[in-house]
Design a protein around this motif. Sequence first.
Motif, mmCIF file in Angstrom:
data_model
loop_
_atom_site.group_PDB
_atom_site.id
_atom_site.type_symbol
_atom_site.label_atom_id
_atom_site.label_comp_id
_atom_site.label_asym_id
_atom_site.label_seq_id
_atom_site.Cartn_x
_atom_site.Cartn_y
_atom_site.Cartn_z
ATOM 1 N N LEU A 103 0.828 -1.203 0.000
ATOM 2 C CA LEU A 103 0.000 0.000 0.000
ATOM 3 C C LEU A 103 0.860 1.249 0.000
ATOM 4 O O LEU A 103 0.417 2.315 -0.409
ATOM 5 N N PHE A 104 2.107 1.144 0.453
ATOM 6 C CA PHE A 104 3.046 2.257 0.337
ATOM 7 C C PHE A 104 3.250 2.622 -1.124
ATOM 8 O O PHE A 104 3.330 3.787 -1.495
ATOM 9 N N VAL A 105 3.309 1.614 -1.979
ATOM 10 C CA VAL A 105 3.436 1.844 -3.414
ATOM 11 C C VAL A 105 2.190 2.538 -3.948
ATOM 12 O O VAL A 105 2.269 3.464 -4.744
ATOM 13 N N ASN A 153 2.255 6.169 -3.149
ATOM 14 C CA ASN A 153 3.242 6.859 -3.978
ATOM 15 C C ASN A 153 2.704 7.116 -5.377
ATOM 16 O O ASN A 153 2.927 8.175 -5.957
ATOM 17 N N VAL A 154 2.013 6.137 -5.942
ATOM 18 C CA VAL A 154 1.473 6.284 -7.294
ATOM 19 C C VAL A 154 0.520 7.463 -7.358
ATOM 20 O O VAL A 154 0.586 8.300 -8.243
ATOM 21 N N ILE A 155 -0.392 7.528 -6.384
ATOM 22 C CA ILE A 155 -1.401 8.575 -6.415
ATOM 23 C C ILE A 155 -0.802 9.919 -6.032
ATOM 24 O O ILE A 155 -1.132 10.951 -6.606
ATOM 25 N N PRO A 170 5.696 -5.275 -7.576
ATOM 26 C CA PRO A 170 5.252 -3.884 -7.705
ATOM 27 C C PRO A 170 4.124 -3.693 -8.706
ATOM 28 O O PRO A 170 3.456 -2.663 -8.687
ATOM 29 N N VAL A 171 3.892 -4.668 -9.591
ATOM 30 C CA VAL A 171 2.783 -4.572 -10.537
ATOM 31 C C VAL A 171 1.461 -4.429 -9.776
ATOM 32 O O VAL A 171 0.564 -3.674 -10.172
ATOM 33 N N LEU A 172 1.357 -5.121 -8.656
ATOM 34 C CA LEU A 172 0.141 -5.090 -7.851
ATOM 35 C C LEU A 172 -0.134 -3.687 -7.315
ATOM 36 O O LEU A 172 -1.250 -3.162 -7.426
ATOM 37 N N GLY A 173 0.885 -3.059 -6.730
ATOM 38 C CA GLY A 173 0.707 -1.733 -6.149
ATOM 39 C C GLY A 173 0.419 -0.669 -7.183
ATOM 40 O O GLY A 173 -0.435 0.206 -6.973
ATOM 41 N N ILE A 174 1.126 -0.724 -8.320
ATOM 42 C CA ILE A 174 0.905 0.271 -9.370
ATOM 43 C C ILE A 174 -0.493 0.117 -9.955
ATOM 44 O O ILE A 174 -1.193 1.102 -10.216
ATOM 45 N N TYR A 175 -0.930 -1.121 -10.146
ATOM 46 C CA TYR A 175 -2.285 -1.323 -10.662
ATOM 47 C C TYR A 175 -3.318 -0.746 -9.702
ATOM 48 O O TYR A 175 -4.253 -0.042 -10.120
ATOM 49 N N MET A 176 -3.182 -1.042 -8.414
ATOM 50 C CA MET A 176 -4.172 -0.577 -7.457
ATOM 51 C C MET A 176 -4.168 0.940 -7.336
ATOM 52 O O MET A 176 -5.215 1.558 -7.126
#
Length: 262
Positions: A13-15, A18-20, A142-148
């Motif tokens: 969820l840290f990722v 960061n994405v948002i 990291p694909v999971l975090g970026i997708y979410m």
Amino acid sequence: MKYIYTILLTGMLFVVNNVIAEDENKSSGVAAPGSVELTEDELKNKIGRMGEVEEIPEGFEFTEAENLMWRSDHLSNIKEPANLYYEFEQSGVVADGFTDSVYLRILELNEDGSKNAQLDFFTASRKQAVRPDNVTGIYGNPVLGIYMGGDMKLMQQITEGSWRHFQKLIKVSLREDAVVEQVNFSFNGKDYQGKKVSFQPFVEDIHRRKYDDYADKSYEFIFSDEIPGSLYQIKTIVPSKSQQNTDPLILEVLTLVDVKNT
């Protein structure tokens, strides 16, 4: 009241944040109209304590769904540099509709078991920003975090709500409602076993009337230790309520299609 603790500092969820945050840094900072944040009382009644904590309380146990999603070492089964290729497709009645690619390159294996990677999430104008700390010294895929992160931005855009609101509901649903089941799937011509995590985080949202067409959205994630990177597929579905057209309003599917060692 029994408090529910969610760890952001040590999870994927840290990722997501960061994405948002990366996207918000480019915006005016003005909240979207119709923003639907939970009040403090609502948070206490629904989920107890929410936010960043440095220590896990004694005796606390994460659910199987939480462990599969955010606390597993997804990359532990990668023993040498490799390229993972995912295909993404979006379709549906109200969707723009497109296909694109996602490349995860595992560049280095560190002594502590973590990995250094490069992630190209989509191409050309759709390419998502990926911060170096999201792909350096990582254990989770990291694909999971970026997708979410992208998913919550999409929910914010189509509902004129707040991505933080949807993030909170997803955390709660993973804790309280998510279903984990054994599944079989095919990858590169071979059959594999895995676990599917399924949940519908917005169904019982007290604010769902503000985005009712999208509130029945479902999420499915398939993981397997038998495939590199552990993440096989992500699928999200916004079903249609129309009796004339039963095609989903939005369907997104991201699937691992190939892995090559370098």
